[in-house]
Design a protein around this motif. Structure first.
Motif, PDB file in Angstrom:
ATOM      1  N   ALA A  54      -7.790  10.409  15.464  1.00  0.00           N
ATOM      2  CA  ALA A  54      -7.992  10.690  14.044  1.00  0.00           C
ATOM      3  C   ALA A  54      -9.435  10.968  13.657  1.00  0.00           C
ATOM      4  N   LEU A  55     -10.372  10.263  14.240  1.00  0.00           N
ATOM      5  CA  LEU A  55     -11.771  10.490  13.874  1.00  0.00           C
ATOM      6  C   LEU A  55     -12.243  11.858  14.343  1.00  0.00           C
ATOM      7  N   ALA A  56     -11.729  12.298  15.480  1.00  0.00           N
ATOM      8  CA  ALA A  56     -12.129  13.599  16.030  1.00  0.00           C
ATOM      9  C   ALA A  56     -11.459  14.759  15.307  1.00  0.00           C
ATOM     10  N   SER A  57     -10.212  14.558  14.885  1.00  0.00           N
ATOM     11  CA  SER A  57      -9.478  15.688  14.324  1.00  0.00           C
ATOM     12  C   SER A  57      -8.972  15.469  12.901  1.00  0.00           C
ATOM     13  N   GLY A  58      -9.248  14.311  12.363  1.00  0.00           N
ATOM     14  CA  GLY A  58      -8.750  14.023  11.022  1.00  0.00           C
ATOM     15  C   GLY A  58      -9.689  13.097  10.294  1.00  0.00           C
ATOM     16  N   ARG A  59      -9.145  11.972   9.854  1.00  0.00           N
ATOM     17  CA  ARG A  59      -9.948  11.058   9.065  1.00  0.00           C
ATOM     18  C   ARG A  59      -9.462   9.640   9.264  1.00  0.00           C
ATOM     19  N   VAL A  60     -10.406   8.733   9.369  1.00  0.00           N
ATOM     20  CA  VAL A  60     -10.125   7.297   9.422  1.00  0.00           C
ATOM     21  C   VAL A  60     -10.804   6.680   8.212  1.00  0.00           C
ATOM     22  N   ASP A  61     -10.050   5.984   7.411  1.00  0.00           N
ATOM     23  CA  ASP A  61     -10.616   5.300   6.244  1.00  0.00           C
ATOM     24  C   ASP A  61     -10.746   3.821   6.540  1.00  0.00           C
ATOM     25  N   VAL A  62     -11.818   3.218   6.035  1.00  0.00           N
ATOM     26  CA  VAL A  62     -12.030   1.785   6.189  1.00  0.00           C
ATOM     27  C   VAL A  62     -12.297   1.176   4.817  1.00  0.00           C
ATOM     28  N   ALA A  63     -11.925  -0.077   4.674  1.00  0.00           N
ATOM     29  CA  ALA A  63     -12.191  -0.810   3.434  1.00  0.00           C
ATOM     30  C   ALA A  63     -13.457  -1.631   3.638  1.00  0.00           C
ATOM     31  N   ARG A  64     -14.351  -1.542   2.714  1.00  0.00           N
ATOM     32  CA  ARG A  64     -15.614  -2.307   2.753  1.00  0.00           C
ATOM     33  C   ARG A  64     -15.692  -3.184   1.524  1.00  0.00           C
ATOM     34  N   ARG A  65     -16.087  -4.421   1.754  1.00  0.00           N
ATOM     35  CA  ARG A  65     -16.290  -5.344   0.629  1.00  0.00           C
ATOM     36  C   ARG A  65     -17.591  -4.969  -0.083  1.00  0.00           C
ATOM     37  N   ASP A  66     -17.505  -4.816  -1.388  1.00  0.00           N
ATOM     38  CA  ASP A  66     -18.700  -4.463  -2.181  1.00  0.00           C
ATOM     39  C   ASP A  66     -19.560  -5.674  -2.433  1.00  0.00           C
TER      40      ASP A  66
END
Length: 66
Positions: A54-66
């Protein structure tokens, strides 16, 4: 509060480490990755999956604490 942001090559190691921690005691993952240094080997698996998939050909989303 959390923000959803796209992962990048710079965040792959951190993301893989969090995923390895989350799946270290998972029954299915336990049947796939056995033996010593399991958490480290699971992190390696997640790094490879993100980099080649996914990172190479698409998208990976991550959640980050603000």
């Amino acid at each position: 509060m959390f923000s959803i942001v796209p992962a990048s090559a710079a965040t792959v190691d951190e993301t893989a480490s969090v995923l390895a921690s989350a799946f270290e005691n998972d029954t299915v993952m336990g049947s796939l990755v056995t033996g010593r240094d399991r958490r480290s080997r699971i992190a390696t698996l997640f790094r490879a999956l993100m980099a080649s998939g996914a990172l190479a050909s698409g998208r990976v989303d991550v959640a980050r604490r603000d």
